[in-house]
Design an enzyme around this catalytic site. Structure first.
Site, PDB file in Angstrom:
ATOM      1  CB  CYS A   1     -12.474  18.345  -5.120  1.00 33.49           C
ATOM      2  SG  CYS A   1     -11.880  16.779  -4.452  1.00 33.49           S
TER       3      CYS A   1
ATOM      4  CE1 TYR B   1      -7.043  15.143  -3.825  1.00 28.98           C
ATOM      5  CE2 TYR B   1      -5.572  14.862  -1.937  1.00 28.98           C
ATOM      6  CZ  TYR B   1      -6.846  15.039  -2.459  1.00 28.98           C
ATOM      7  OH  TYR B   1      -7.925  15.110  -1.618  1.00 28.98           O
TER       8      TYR B   1
ATOM      9  CG  HIS C   1      -2.021   1.026   1.035  1.00 30.49           C
ATOM     10  ND1 HIS C   1      -1.831   2.358   1.307  1.00 30.49           N
ATOM     11  CD2 HIS C   1      -3.277   0.906   0.556  1.00 30.49           C
ATOM     12  CE1 HIS C   1      -2.935   3.012   1.019  1.00 30.49           C
ATOM     13  NE2 HIS C   1      -3.822   2.155   0.557  1.00 30.49           N
TER      14      HIS C   1
ATOM     15  CG  HIS D   1     -12.206   2.999   8.643  1.00 31.99           C
ATOM     16  ND1 HIS D   1     -11.445   3.754   9.491  1.00 31.99           N
ATOM     17  CD2 HIS D   1     -11.977   3.496   7.411  1.00 31.99           C
ATOM     18  CE1 HIS D   1     -10.768   4.653   8.794  1.00 31.99           C
ATOM     19  NE2 HIS D   1     -11.083   4.514   7.532  1.00 31.99           N
TER      20      HIS D   1
ATOM     21  NE  ARG E   1     -11.579  15.137  -0.279  1.00 30.34           N
ATOM     22  CZ  ARG E   1     -11.301  14.195   0.607  1.00 30.34           C
ATOM     23  NH1 ARG E   1     -11.851  14.228   1.822  1.00 30.34           N
ATOM     24  NH2 ARG E   1     -10.463  13.216   0.303  1.00 30.34           N
TER      25      ARG E   1
END
Length: 582
Positions: free
Chosen positions: A295, A431, A151, A175, A248
């Protein structure tokens, strides 16, 4: 007390993985990025002449369990992982649809009689790849060693190694879903002694002081709050009312006392630093810039129709246009000793929003942009003539015109002039965009530059996709409205529309656009209107497309399939809506 000991122990074990200066400052602030959103009161918009715009009169596969918020087991990155992992490990699924709080708590407290018991003294030893990476959730013990290396946010996972994830999940409550808990259970190796379990019932609720938001905002996640208005609202006003501006947030909104607020400045090139109080900041000359903030994931929902993406399913309204006022960053940096003409390096920003390890949100922009007199970068404390509200970054945020929203850091707490980019997860491992063929098995985030200037885009806001247009046949046309914008200061020069698959095109009327800024400083969007002719008696569905063209003759790609990327960012394909003619 035990919880604090575990968090401190985890921090000691992993402090080498944090940027030392950042950690120390964040730990001292103890507070909670890039987002925009609701306000406490309606903004009275200034006249056209005052605003400086005019109207022309025509009106990883299975081992990714972190979110892009770079904290433990992020929700938005799980879609693909969950699908693949459940396919492979269906026989081992133990968790069962913990949709309610009672069900979640039951799972949290369920002892597996088929598994051994461990103490925290044993678990805390498993805090590295060499010893194995273990975490606890409730009384469950989990070995997550195999997926951590795959990851991109593995450095953040390691902050919980050898300890409890409960404090993290108490903040990132997305979660607590069937998918996440089902997946977590496949990594379970044992039970924690009941008297050592970390609970969340007595923890401070970080969401208790969230600001009130206008009900018009449609939430894509509630905690943290991320929301956008209906697209039709965007074209009602050149300046987006504060209450309707998209939000955001990555973490709980911090509560900042303006009386004790301080902005730290550090110049790593010279080794010098200083701090500014809010009163110091407002003594700098006040500048006003009208700029669109978008965004990086705007219109991701459309890209998701091609194939699944790990990210929030934004529509076309994760964007807004506002008048921002504050001190020029250039002026502040010059006063702090940065030489005029020095363009080598970066300016790093840190917010006062922090994760459970006191790590702040961070991002950076090139020093050349910050020092450019025409770059118009602001340390803003007003929005549409009003003080920033909490969702927008009270008391101070960065406004970087033409640049992706994630660099417009809110609740600004620290500025660093450096030879290096920000080491933040959001700068280094998020991003960024990749080839449509790049997946979570092959992605290398370090191979791609961080998004700065946004690409050209347009979106149809009226009519809505799927809407029935009752008056179309009677009037002989369908009225279509939308916005267009290009990053980097490029001007929108044309918007084209078609309702016959591209056989013929109609040029939209550019209703409202910014004037008088000069070339390369068109920071605001353009609102446009078009009339799509309809044949007499025509009924049934039609599909309308829009594409914009900017002053550099950049235009939008035709399909999302051509620009699909695993993070679903910079989604700027043709805007398409299907409407039904009645």
């Amino acid at each position: 007390m035990f919880l604090r000991q575990i968090i401190r122990q985890n921090s000691r074990l992993n402090r080498c993985r944090l940027q030392q200066v950042s950690y120390q400052r964040a730990a001292c602030t103890g507070s909670y990025h890039t987002g925009k959103g609701g306000a406490e009161q309606t903004v009275g918009l200034k006249s056209v002449s005052q605003r400086g715009h005019q109207s022309n009169g025509d009106d990883s596969r299975g081992d990714n369990l972190l979110s892009t918020t770079a904290v433990i087991f992020g929700g938005s990155l799980l879609t693909y992982l969950i699908t693949e992992k459940i396919k492979k490990d269906a026989a081992t699924i133990y968790a069962k649809e913990p949709a309610s709080l009672d069900q979640i708590r039951k799972l949290h407290d369920t002892r597996r009689t088929d598994l051994p018991e461990y103490t925290m003294d044993e678990i805390v030893k498993h805090n590295s790849p060499s010893s194995g990476i273990w975490v606890t959730y409730g009384i469950g013990v989990y070995d997550i060693t195999t997926f951590v290396p795959k990851h991109p946010g593995s450095d953040k996972v390691m902050l919980a190694a050898g300890g409890a994830i409960d404090p993290f999940w108490h903040i990132f409550q997305q979660h607590n879903t069937q998918e996440v808990l089902t997946l977590l259970e496949t990594y379970r190796i044992g039970n924690l002694r009941p008297d050592e379990a970390i609970g969340t019932k007595d923890l401070h609720d970080p969401w208790a002081a969230e600001p009130k938001r206008h009900p018009i905002l449609k939430a894509v996640t509630a905690k943290p709050f991320n929301a956008e208005p209906p697209a039709s609202v965007l074209v009602d006003s050149f300046l987006t009312p504060n209450e309707f501006f998209y939000v955001r947030n990555h973490l709980p909104v911090p509560e900042v006392d303006i009386k004790s607020y301080e902005l730290e400045l550090e110049n790593e090139k010279t080794g010098k630093g200083k701090s500014l109080r809010f009163d110091d900041l407002i003594r700098f000359p006040k500048h006003t810039v009208t700029a669109t903030i978008m965004c990086g994931g705007n219109r991701r929902g459309e890209m998701m129709e091609v194939k699944p993406i790990k990210g929030l399913p934004w529509g076309p309204s994760a964007v807004g246009n506002a008048e921002w006022s504050g001190a020029r960053l250039r002026d502040v940096l010059l006063a702090a000793g940065v030489r005029d003409g020095d363009e080598e390096g970066h300016v790093q920003f840190e917010g006062l929003d922090t994760d459970p390890t006191s790590t702040p949100y961070g991002a950076s922009i090139p020093l050349a942009k910050a020092m450019d007199p025409r770059g118009d970068v602001l340390l803003a404390y007003e929005m549409n003539g009003q003080p920033l509200n909490r969702d927008h970054g009270f008391p101070v945020r960065v406004i970087v015109p033409g640049v992706v929203g994630s660099r417009n850091v809110k609740w600004l707490g620290r500025i660093v002039v450096s030879r290096e980019e920000s080491g933040s997860h959001w700068q280094q491992n998020d991003y960024k965009s990749f080839s449509p063929s790049t997946d979570w098995d092959t992605v290398d985030f370090k191979s791609a530059p961080a998004i700065q200037n946004m690409p050209i885009t347009s979106a149809i806001c009226v009519p809505a996709n799927g809407e029935t247009v009752a008056e179309a046949t009677k009037d002989g046309f369908v009225t279509v409205k939308g916005y267009a914008w290009s990053g980097g200061g490029s001007e929108i020069i044309r918007v084209d529309l078609t309702a016959d698959g591209g056989k013929s095109w109609i040029v939209a009327n550019l209703e409202e656009t910014e004037q008088g800024t000069g070339p390369g400083r068109h920071w605001s969007w353009t609102l446009w209107t078009a009339q799509i002719p309809i044949r007499p008696g025509q009924k049934g569905p039609i599909e309308i497309w829009s594409k914009a063209v900017d002053s550099n003759y950049n235009t939008q790609p035709e399909t999302f399939g051509n620009i699909w990327n695993l993070r679903g960012v910079v989604g700027n394909a043709y805007s398409r809506v299907k409407v039904n003619l009645k």
